[in-house]
Design a protein around this motif. Structure first.
Motif, PDB file in Angstrom:
ATOM      1  N   ARG A  74      37.255 -42.421   9.838  1.00 20.51           N
ATOM      2  CA  ARG A  74      36.953 -43.844   9.614  1.00 20.51           C
ATOM      3  C   ARG A  74      38.258 -44.651   9.583  1.00 20.51           C
ATOM      4  O   ARG A  74      38.312 -45.791  10.041  1.00 20.51           O
ATOM      5  N   VAL A  75      39.306 -44.047   9.022  1.00 20.08           N
ATOM      6  CA  VAL A  75      40.606 -44.732   8.965  1.00 20.08           C
ATOM      7  C   VAL A  75      41.148 -44.899  10.387  1.00 20.08           C
ATOM      8  O   VAL A  75      41.630 -45.974  10.776  1.00 20.08           O
ATOM      9  N   ARG A  76      41.034 -43.838  11.173  1.00 17.97           N
ATOM     10  CA  ARG A  76      41.507 -43.909  12.558  1.00 17.97           C
ATOM     11  C   ARG A  76      40.758 -45.011  13.339  1.00 17.97           C
ATOM     12  O   ARG A  76      41.366 -45.829  14.025  1.00 17.97           O
ATOM     13  N   LYS A  77      39.434 -45.001  13.191  1.00 11.51           N
ATOM     14  CA  LYS A  77      38.621 -45.973  13.919  1.00 11.51           C
ATOM     15  C   LYS A  77      38.998 -47.406  13.504  1.00 11.51           C
ATOM     16  O   LYS A  77      39.148 -48.288  14.352  1.00 11.51           O
ATOM     17  N   ALA A  78      39.162 -47.604  12.209  1.00 16.32           N
ATOM     18  CA  ALA A  78      39.516 -48.946  11.727  1.00 16.32           C
ATOM     19  C   ALA A  78      40.859 -49.379  12.322  1.00 16.32           C
ATOM     20  O   ALA A  78      41.015 -50.524  12.768  1.00 16.32           O
ATOM     21  N   ALA A  79      41.825 -48.455  12.338  1.00 13.33           N
ATOM     22  CA  ALA A  79      43.156 -48.795  12.867  1.00 13.33           C
ATOM     23  C   ALA A  79      43.068 -49.149  14.350  1.00 13.33           C
ATOM     24  O   ALA A  79      43.682 -50.117  14.811  1.00 13.33           O
ATOM     25  N   LEU A  80      42.273 -48.389  15.098  1.00 13.96           N
ATOM     26  CA  LEU A  80      42.127 -48.649  16.535  1.00 13.96           C
ATOM     27  C   LEU A  80      41.383 -49.959  16.782  1.00 13.96           C
ATOM     28  O   LEU A  80      41.802 -50.791  17.586  1.00 13.96           O
ATOM     29  N   ASP A  81      40.269 -50.145  16.062  1.00 13.51           N
ATOM     30  CA  ASP A  81      39.460 -51.353  16.266  1.00 13.51           C
ATOM     31  C   ASP A  81      40.240 -52.622  15.931  1.00 13.51           C
ATOM     32  O   ASP A  81      40.082 -53.655  16.587  1.00 13.51           O
ATOM     33  N   LEU A  82      41.051 -52.543  14.889  1.00 15.13           N
ATOM     34  CA  LEU A  82      41.779 -53.743  14.463  1.00 15.13           C
ATOM     35  C   LEU A  82      43.085 -53.914  15.239  1.00 15.13           C
ATOM     36  O   LEU A  82      43.733 -54.968  15.167  1.00 15.13           O
ATOM     37  N   GLY A  83      43.509 -52.855  15.915  1.00 14.51           N
ATOM     38  CA  GLY A  83      44.729 -52.940  16.732  1.00 14.51           C
ATOM     39  C   GLY A  83      45.999 -53.027  15.913  1.00 14.51           C
ATOM     40  O   GLY A  83      46.976 -53.667  16.327  1.00 14.51           O
ATOM     41  N   VAL A  84      46.005 -52.388  14.731  1.00 13.70           N
ATOM     42  CA  VAL A  84      47.190 -52.469  13.868  1.00 13.70           C
ATOM     43  C   VAL A  84      48.304 -51.570  14.392  1.00 13.70           C
ATOM     44  O   VAL A  84      48.073 -50.689  15.234  1.00 13.70           O
ATOM     45  N   LYS A  85      49.512 -51.791  13.835  1.00 16.40           N
ATOM     46  CA  LYS A  85      50.666 -50.970  14.230  1.00 16.40           C
ATOM     47  C   LYS A  85      51.064 -49.979  13.135  1.00 16.40           C
ATOM     48  O   LYS A  85      51.826 -49.049  13.373  1.00 16.40           O
ATOM     49  N   ARG A  86      50.603 -50.244  11.922  1.00 18.23           N
ATOM     50  CA  ARG A  86      51.003 -49.391  10.795  1.00 18.23           C
ATOM     51  C   ARG A  86      49.809 -49.185   9.862  1.00 18.23           C
ATOM     52  O   ARG A  86      48.921 -50.029   9.791  1.00 18.23           O
ATOM     53  N   ILE A  87      49.840 -48.053   9.108  1.00 14.94           N
ATOM     54  CA  ILE A  87      48.814 -47.826   8.078  1.00 14.94           C
ATOM     55  C   ILE A  87      49.537 -47.606   6.749  1.00 14.94           C
ATOM     56  O   ILE A  87      50.439 -46.757   6.661  1.00 14.94           O
ATOM     57  N   VAL A  88      49.151 -48.372   5.751  1.00 18.04           N
ATOM     58  CA  VAL A  88      49.731 -48.234   4.404  1.00 18.04           C
ATOM     59  C   VAL A  88      48.602 -47.865   3.446  1.00 18.04           C
ATOM     60  O   VAL A  88      47.518 -48.456   3.502  1.00 18.04           O
ATOM     61  N   PHE A  89      48.862 -46.863   2.597  1.00 17.86           N
ATOM     62  CA  PHE A  89      47.866 -46.454   1.601  1.00 17.86           C
ATOM     63  C   PHE A  89      48.197 -47.036   0.233  1.00 17.86           C
ATOM     64  O   PHE A  89      49.353 -47.047  -0.186  1.00 17.86           O
ATOM     65  N   GLY A  90      47.157 -47.505  -0.467  1.00  9.80           N
ATOM     66  CA  GLY A  90      47.320 -48.024  -1.822  1.00  9.80           C
ATOM     67  C   GLY A  90      47.435 -46.897  -2.841  1.00  9.80           C
ATOM     68  O   GLY A  90      47.525 -45.718  -2.490  1.00  9.80           O
TER      69      GLY A  90
END
Ligand code: SF4
Ligand code: SF4
Length: 516
Positions: free
Chosen positions: A298-314
């Motif tokens: 789900r994290v991967r899909k969200a990153a791809l769908d939104l077209g982000v460049k970075r992922i940061v975890f809280g």
């Protein structure tokens, strides 16, 4: 002090190894998952008829898949070094909560059915001769009870000369039990919600949006600055994946406000996602690769769908373990992200980098009413890292706290860092049906906290884990402390940060510096 139907342990000046009280926690078992929670996760709805045979088949399957599991089953020499290292043994006195004894609940079955000696002496009716035991309902009940009295904190593995990790055995035991239809209600219900709705709390998209809009209003009212809490913003640079408790529970939400203020001051383009609105991944607690993978995807899909460049975890302990240690295997490759940044990155690393670059301004005196100590969360301390140096996962959160607070004291060295004591609620135990084990298992941490409260005037405990925060909110009052003693690390950041354009901002050019 007495809780519902058990006594809260009395805190000692320092943790004392207790005399054994056999069977004292045998009654403690979490609620069993019903069919409607089991089947969506791919497990039988109830205990299957031929479960004895299936348990052995599944155990053999896991031994073949996971080399570590096989090595851990074979290599214990009964040296005893781990016996007094588990907070659940120290708090409950039950010998089956000694790590080696917990392992042996499973190892005895392995020996009986999967080794030559076990089969030979088992056939003669004396399996106990080689530390083996027949598998029966009593043994299965013990598994269900005592493998849900392990928070998979890995403290015992630090002291084992062979590095045997009871957490891995506990995960395997839960996976085996799920495979024969004996699952835990709390974990499996949460996994189901995260897989269908996107977060553990079952918060739908509309509720998330409303909550975030409410936070924007609250922060603007409080600071005079329009700090944004964006969600589902296509084209943002950074995707923040955070535990859903951050959206509303105290003190978690104060941490989320802190992340937003940091992003604001950094001028970052960021967003959260309604599809991946949960950092936690309870698939790990039940040892289920498939369920852990489904949640990570789900994290991967969200990153791809939104077209982000970075992922940061809280701030979430086990989420960071899954992210740091397993995300690439579970949901990679992440070759579509900017390779110049850690993939993924922890919010403490992100804030720390900005502090190092002198890109944030703080008024540390905003936190002067507190003297802080820091609780290292198990999965961060013993199963992950931050930064590019060993021990960064201990140093970076402390460096962030010290950058925003004047008063900081560590708890005794044997209770922090790699030796940290679990909060008592990790590993899928954060449920009211396990309250007794949660309260008793928190005793060593509470004793360490008390020592700095009494001797150094500490008033608050900071943490970077959603489970620790929720656990301490309930457990601190049981031991005579305030439930609000527990604070988020980014709550401290939030209090001290000086926002460009706010009344506290002394920068004359502030009006032209406001970030979007
Ligand atoms: S992993 Fe933690 S909770 Fe489990 S047996 Fe070891 S010390 Fe105890
Ligand atoms: S420390 Fe390791 S080898 Fe020694 S009893 Fe515990 S698990 Fe076995």
């Amino acid at each position: 002090m007495a809780a519902a139907d058990f006594e809260t342990p009395e805190l000692q000046e320092y943790t004392v190894v207790p005399k054994l009280q056999e069977g004292t926690m045998a009654h403690s078992s979490p609620f069993i998952a019903k069919e409607k929670l089991q089947t969506p996760l791919g497990f039988p709805g109830e205990l299957v008829d031929n479960w004895e045979e299936k348990v052995i088949t599944k155990m053999d399957d896991l031994r073949g898949k996971y080399r570590g599991f096989q090595v851990f089953l074979d290599s214990c020499v009964k040296c005893g070094a781990c016996t007094d290292k588990c907070h659940y043994y120290l708090g409950t006195k039950d010998p089956k909560n000694m790590p080696v004894a917990r392992q042996d609940l499973l190892r005895q079955v392995y020996r009986r059915y999967s080794t030559f000696a076990g089969k030979f002496f088992g056939a003669l009716g004396i399996p106990g001769f080689v530390g083996a035991a027949d598998l029966n309902k009593e043994v299965l009940d013990d598994w269900y009870s005592y493998f849900h009295q392990c928070s998979q904190c890995r403290r015992c593995s630090v002291y084992c000369p062979y590095g045997i990790d009871t957490a891995e055995i506990s995960m395997a035991a839960r996976e085996i039990m799920d495979s024969v239809g004996l699952g835990q209600k709390y974990c499996n219900e949460i996994i189901g919600k995260a897989q269908t709705i996107g977060n553990n709390l079952g918060l739908p998209e509309k509720a998330l949006i409303d909550t975030l809009e409410g936070l924007e209003e609250e922060v603007e009212e409080d600071t005079g600055v329009a700090v944004k809490f964006p969600i589902d913003q296509k084209g943002a640079d950074i995707l923040l994946v955070t535990p859903s408790a951050d959206f509303f529970a105290e003190p978690h939400v104060d941490g989320l406000i802190g992340y937003a203020k940091v992003f604001h001051e950094a001028g970052a383009s960021w967003t959260m996602s309604s599809h991946a609105s949960e950092a936690a991944n309870f698939g790990m607690f039940i040892g289920s690769y498939e369920n852990m993978r489904t949640l990570s995807l789900r994290v991967r899909k969200a990153a791809l769908d939104l077209g982000v460049k970075r992922i940061v975890f809280g701030e979430c302990g086990h989420a960071w373990r899954v992210a740091y240690s397993f995300l690439h295997t579970l949901a990679g490759p992440f070759d579509f992200l900017d390779q110049n940044y850690p993939i993924p990155q922890h919010i403490c690393e992100y804030t720390h980098d900005l502090i190092e670059k002198d890109a944030l301004k703080f008024d540390k005196s905003e936190n002067d009413h507190m003297t802080l100590t820091f609780h290292d969360s198990c999965n961060v301390a013993r199963a992950s890292r931050m930064g590019d140096k060993p021990g960064g996962q201990m140093e970076i959160p402390r460096a962030v706290i010290k950058a925003v607070c004047n008063n900081y004291v560590d708890m005794p060295v044997e209770t922090i860092g790699e030796a940290t004591f679990c909060c008592g609620g990790g590993g899928g135990l954060l449920t009211d049906d396990l309250m007794e084990v949660r309260v008793k298992g928190a005793q060593p941490r509470m004793e360490a906290y008390k020592s700095v409260v009494d001797n150094s005037g500490v008033t608050n405990l900071a943490a970077i884990c959603a489970i620790c925060k929720a656990q301490f909110t309930k457990i601190l009052p049981q031991y005579g402390f305030g439930m609000t003693d527990i604070v988020s690390v980014h709550q401290l950041v939030s209090e001290a940060i000086i926002l460009t354009g706010s009344d506290d901002d002394t920068n004359e050019d502030s009006d032209t510096n406001e970030s979007e």
